[in-house]
Design an enzyme around this catalytic site. Sequence first.
Site, PDB file in Angstrom:
ATOM      1  N   HIS A  18       0.845  -1.195   0.000  1.00 21.54           N
ATOM      2  CA  HIS A  18       0.000   0.000   0.000  1.00 21.54           C
ATOM      3  C   HIS A  18       0.881   1.247   0.000  1.00 21.54           C
ATOM      4  CE1 HIS A  18      -4.006   1.928   1.379  1.00 21.54           C
ATOM      5  NE2 HIS A  18      -3.183   2.888   0.987  1.00 21.54           N
ATOM      6  N   HIS A  20       1.368   4.771  -2.771  1.00 16.48           N
ATOM      7  CA  HIS A  20       0.881   5.428  -3.993  1.00 16.48           C
ATOM      8  C   HIS A  20       2.027   6.039  -4.783  1.00 16.48           C
ATOM      9  CE1 HIS A  20      -3.483   5.372  -2.909  1.00 16.48           C
ATOM     10  NE2 HIS A  20      -2.966   5.239  -1.702  1.00 16.48           N
ATOM     11  N   HIS A 201      -9.615   0.793  -1.772  1.00 16.08           N
ATOM     12  CA  HIS A 201      -9.546   1.563  -0.529  1.00 16.08           C
ATOM     13  C   HIS A 201     -10.961   1.619   0.051  1.00 16.08           C
ATOM     14  CE1 HIS A 201      -5.701   2.718  -2.122  1.00 16.08           C
ATOM     15  NE2 HIS A 201      -5.453   3.576  -1.149  1.00 16.08           N
ATOM     16  N   GLU A 204     -11.727   3.482   5.524  1.00 18.13           N
ATOM     17  CA  GLU A 204     -10.825   4.487   6.083  1.00 18.13           C
ATOM     18  C   GLU A 204     -11.635   5.708   6.509  1.00 18.13           C
ATOM     19  OE1 GLU A 204      -6.909   7.119   4.693  1.00 18.13           O
ATOM     20  OE2 GLU A 204      -8.290   6.326   3.193  1.00 18.13           O
ATOM     21  N   ASP A 281       1.626   4.114   2.921  1.00 28.71           N
ATOM     22  CA  ASP A 281       0.614   4.928   2.241  1.00 28.71           C
ATOM     23  C   ASP A 281       1.227   5.983   1.319  1.00 28.71           C
ATOM     24  OD1 ASP A 281      -1.913   5.688   1.481  1.00 28.71           O
ATOM     25  OD2 ASP A 281      -2.563   6.327   3.461  1.00 28.71           O
ATOM     26  N   ASP A 282       1.562   7.157   1.845  1.00 28.60           N
ATOM     27  CA  ASP A 282       2.207   8.237   1.087  1.00 28.60           C
ATOM     28  C   ASP A 282       3.349   8.785   1.944  1.00 28.60           C
ATOM     29  OD1 ASP A 282       0.393   8.821  -1.375  1.00 28.60           O
ATOM     30  OD2 ASP A 282      -1.028   8.722   0.286  1.00 28.60           O
TER      31      ASP A 282
END
Length: 340
Positions: A18, A20, A201, A204, A281-282
């Site tokens: 996961h 991006h 996704h 969340e 994630d990021d």
Amino acid sequence: MNSSLYQKLLKLPKVELHNHLEGGSMYPDLALKFAKRNGITLPFRDETSAKDFYSFTSLDQFIDILRTTVSTLNTAEDYADAAERQGVEAAKQNILYHELFVTYGLVSRRGVAWEAIVEGLEEGIKRNREKHGVHTAFICDLDRTLPEPTALEHVKLAERDREKAGIIGIGLDCQERGYPAIRLKSSFDYAKSTGFRLTAHAGEDGGPASVWDALRCGVERIEHGVQSYEDPTLMKHLAEHQILLTVCPISNIQLKVFPNMQNHSIPKLVEAGIPICVNSDDPPMFDCQLMDEIIAIEETFGFGEDKLVDMLRNAIKFSFMDTQLKETFLQNFEATLSEN
């Protein structure tokens, strides 16, 4: 975290599921490089001012900030550099395989050519493999806000160039509230018919209903899914069907999904028997990496070596890599584990 445990986990050949491509590559230096290259002015000028700009209190606000930085991604060269930066950061943590989300809907509205993205992804895969020893694969995420015909068009573009661009799956991201996954079910149905692996996704920002909604679209795993604990029936379903949740704890805290790490749902998910893995994630936007996530949950919950190792192993087991590659990764993982 105990130093010896940290070093043991760092040495393991890891997989991250996961992360991006777009937000995960927006380190201030790279974003500013892209902006200069493309004649774009960003609301920050250095790492310090970028940190102020990368401040958010909700998923929707985060996505607005993300769209601003992603405006710098325009050419094949940009995408190749973005993919390679992910490879550089992965190699530092001994992440030897990663599945990166790429969301054409973030840039298609302003006319970025799909062909340029494909060229960049292809080059990024090559650089990561040859220069950094990292195997990169891509999942094309559908922007939830897209009209259904446009989403289907994006799936068909991914299908056309799947081999060239290393695209192994179709996913779903962006605003959860108001945009249920079921809107794009026909796109998921088509993707499945072509052999793509499916994920989304969910859970969340949209609660357990969002997870159920994604499951009805036939997805095999859930990205985030941390709000599933609010529905005991859903928890039982995820455990019985061994549906992986790719959990990103630091992201969840910064986006106010939970007020602090102590209130995170990870212990409930693990106790219920739901397979989870930990992800970043990021990274530049949340100022973290995969190993930071592991440190955070260990220092908060004291899972211990066996459970942390199991989370890392889950990332390999539930990845979308082909069977032969997966067997090789699992063998290397277990061999390295036994050596330490």
